[in-house]
Write a protein that holds these residues in place. Structure first.
Motif, PDB file in Angstrom:
ATOM      1  N   TRP A 241       2.545  -6.580   9.525  1.00 52.92           N
ATOM      2  CA  TRP A 241       2.690  -7.994   9.896  1.00 52.92           C
ATOM      3  C   TRP A 241       2.054  -8.908   8.852  1.00 52.92           C
ATOM      4  O   TRP A 241       2.607  -9.946   8.500  1.00 52.92           O
ATOM      5  N   ASP A 242       0.869  -8.514   8.342  1.00 52.07           N
ATOM      6  CA  ASP A 242       0.184  -9.333   7.344  1.00 52.07           C
ATOM      7  C   ASP A 242       0.989  -9.419   6.047  1.00 52.07           C
ATOM      8  O   ASP A 242       1.138 -10.509   5.472  1.00 52.07           O
ATOM      9  N   THR A 244       4.184  -9.016   5.628  1.00 52.55           N
ATOM     10  CA  THR A 244       5.413  -9.783   5.840  1.00 52.55           C
ATOM     11  C   THR A 244       5.132 -11.281   5.744  1.00 52.55           C
ATOM     12  O   THR A 244       5.896 -12.040   5.109  1.00 52.55           O
ATOM     13  N   SER A 245       4.062 -11.715   6.367  1.00 55.14           N
ATOM     14  CA  SER A 245       3.706 -13.133   6.331  1.00 55.14           C
ATOM     15  C   SER A 245       3.272 -13.568   4.934  1.00 55.14           C
ATOM     16  O   SER A 245       3.684 -14.622   4.431  1.00 55.14           O
ATOM     17  N   GLU A 246       2.465 -12.734   4.276  1.00 56.55           N
ATOM     18  CA  GLU A 246       1.908 -13.105   2.975  1.00 56.55           C
ATOM     19  C   GLU A 246       2.973 -13.122   1.881  1.00 56.55           C
ATOM     20  O   GLU A 246       2.933 -13.966   0.980  1.00 56.55           O
ATOM     21  N   LYS A 249       4.943 -16.394   2.118  1.00 58.95           N
ATOM     22  CA  LYS A 249       4.188 -17.552   1.624  1.00 58.95           C
ATOM     23  C   LYS A 249       4.046 -17.512   0.099  1.00 58.95           C
ATOM     24  O   LYS A 249       4.178 -18.528  -0.573  1.00 58.95           O
TER      25      LYS A 249
END
Length: 273
Positions: A241-242, A244-246, A249
């Motif tokens: 999850w981290d 994917t988000s990072e 961004k």
């Protein structure tokens, strides 16, 4: 007065009220004692090195056995011959099995093998027959799963034993994979380096085995990359999850386009002659 009521016969039977009360007391006390015995048995097994799934299976097997004994004691208290009742039940069970209920024996045997060889254990996250969940217990006839959204799944033991089982919990390390696509016009080397730096800066991503970024394919509208990061089993979803988000961004900040599927429609306008 009370003695007269207790000695009163029950219509259509040879039983008295006192006989019925005694039989009910035997039934209730028997169930209570059975629960106490099973509780002591389970607590004793927990002090051993036996896995939780074996303890649960043996406890459920003992529950079933004790309940049968309690029912036989209840029947005996009613004045019936326990031996003939037992033979009658055996005959009925044999008849049922003979008419296509062999699955009962198959599930029981499969449950014993599962508890003995332990392809799964209690609290393992597994996928069986396409169904994913945490193992709650392996019973005499079925295996119980609880999904992440708290749905209860029961799978016959024969299907568990006869199917491929994916166990997500058994290995101490797991590889988190994140797929991302970049535009064909983007700088591929820069996109790979940005993704690699994100994994290196994540404290839950292990250095050994080393993380990697690979070009996994060429899509219709994107160059597909895959981030591969090794981590501890309990951290695999958090890392996924981290990352994917990072990555989203970081690519937005670096001007690396993540395209979305597009379709060009050309209309051919014909003039009427």
């Amino acid at each position: 007065m009370v003695d007269g009521v207790l000695s009163q016969g029950i219509p259509y039977t040879e039983l008295t009220v006192s006989d019925l009360i005694f039989a009910v007391v035997v039934l209730l006390v028997g169930f209570i004692l059975a629960r106490i015995v099973v509780s002591i048995f389970r607590n004793g097994l927990k002090k051993t090195k036996l896995p939780g799934i074996v303890i649960e299976f043996l406890s459920r097997f003992l529950v079933a056995l004790l309940y049968v004994l309690v029912i036989l004691a209840f029947v005996g208290a009613l004045g019936f011959a326990v031996g003939s009742v037992f033979l009658g039940l055996s005959a009925v069970i044999g008849l049922i099995l003979g008419f296509g209920m062999q699955d009962t024996l198959t599930n029981l045997t499969a449950g014993i093998w599962i508890a003995t060889l332990r392809p799964i254990d209690r609290d393992d996250y597994v996928t069986i027959n396409g169904m994913f969940g945490k193992v709650n217990a392996v019973g005499m006839m079925a295996t119980e799963l609880i999904t992440p959204d708290n749905q209860f799944i029961t799978i016959p033991n024969k299907l568990v034993w006869g199917s491929a089982v994916i166990n997500d919990t058994r290995m101490p390390l797991r590889r988190a994979r994140v797929d991302v696509g970049i535009s064909y016009d983007a700088n591929l080397d820069k996109a790979i380096q940005v993704a690699f730096d994100i994994m290196k800066n994540n404290s839950m991503v292990l250095d050994d085995p080393a993380p990697a970024v690979v070009t996994s394919g060429l899509g219709d509208s994107s160059v597909n990359l895959q981030l591969r990061a090794w981590t501890k089993n309990e951290d695999v979803w958090t890392v996924k999850w981290d990352l994917t988000s990072e990555i989203f961004k970081a690519y937005k900040q670096e001007g690396i386009e993540i395209p979305y599927p597009q379709m060009d429609v050309n209309l051919d306008k014909k003039e009427n002659v």
